[in-house]
Design an enzyme around this catalytic site. Sequence first.
Site, PDB file in Angstrom:
ATOM      1  N   ILE A  28      33.419  35.984  36.831  1.00 51.73           N
ATOM      2  CA  ILE A  28      33.234  35.343  35.523  1.00 51.73           C
ATOM      3  C   ILE A  28      33.054  36.372  34.388  1.00 51.73           C
ATOM      4  O   ILE A  28      33.274  36.057  33.228  1.00 51.73           O
ATOM      5  CB  ILE A  28      32.056  34.339  35.602  1.00 51.73           C
TER       6      ILE A  28
ATOM      7  N   HIS B 131      29.703  40.365  48.827  1.00 48.76           N
ATOM      8  CA  HIS B 131      30.995  40.144  48.166  1.00 48.76           C
ATOM      9  C   HIS B 131      31.700  41.468  47.924  1.00 48.76           C
ATOM     10  O   HIS B 131      31.062  42.497  47.707  1.00 48.76           O
ATOM     11  CB  HIS B 131      30.831  39.380  46.846  1.00 48.76           C
TER      12      HIS B 131
ATOM     13  N   HIS C  97      34.535  43.257  45.427  1.00 51.68           N
ATOM     14  CA  HIS C  97      35.255  43.149  44.153  1.00 51.68           C
ATOM     15  C   HIS C  97      36.681  43.657  44.354  1.00 51.68           C
ATOM     16  O   HIS C  97      36.880  44.764  44.887  1.00 51.68           O
ATOM     17  CB  HIS C  97      34.611  44.048  43.084  1.00 51.68           C
TER      18      HIS C  97
END
Length: 133
Positions: free
Chosen positions: A30, A93, A95
């Site tokens: 986001i 996570h 990237h």
Amino acid sequence: MPSIFSRIISRDIPGYIVAEDDNYLAFLDINPLAEGHTLVIPKLEVDYIFDLEDEVLAGLHVFAKKVARGIEKVVPCERIGVTVIGLEVPHAHVHLIPINGVHDMDFSQMKLSFSNEEFAEIAKKIKAAIEEG
Ligand code: 5GP
């Protein structure tokens, strides 16, 4: 309390999802460093990536490879940079960031902003490219 990413998995909050299978999810960051900056997560909520079981960690990277192939078809770049930070969201996570130089991986630089429509359009294109294979 489920992580913000688990809430995206459950569709409790919206995410610009580009790929999903039983064990992994990929969606646009986001606050992106670049157009197409994508996060790839295991659905299993584990904070630290190196606490993942070997199989889950390996599968995460194989899934990320498929996603990266899709991103590079849509976003002109030299290659897709891969990094793990994990200081902000306690849900492992990876990237994936379209880059043309090492400076494009600098997380201290200003993030880009896109409208909902722009995010949706980028996600749609990347999703289609991943599905094309
Ligand atoms: P890290 O944990 O790797 O340091 O940073 C977390 C990353 O997740 C940041 O790049 C941030 O922009 C992104 N992020 C944080 N909250 C959300 C959210 O609610 N939705 C999405 N799509 N990305 C988020």
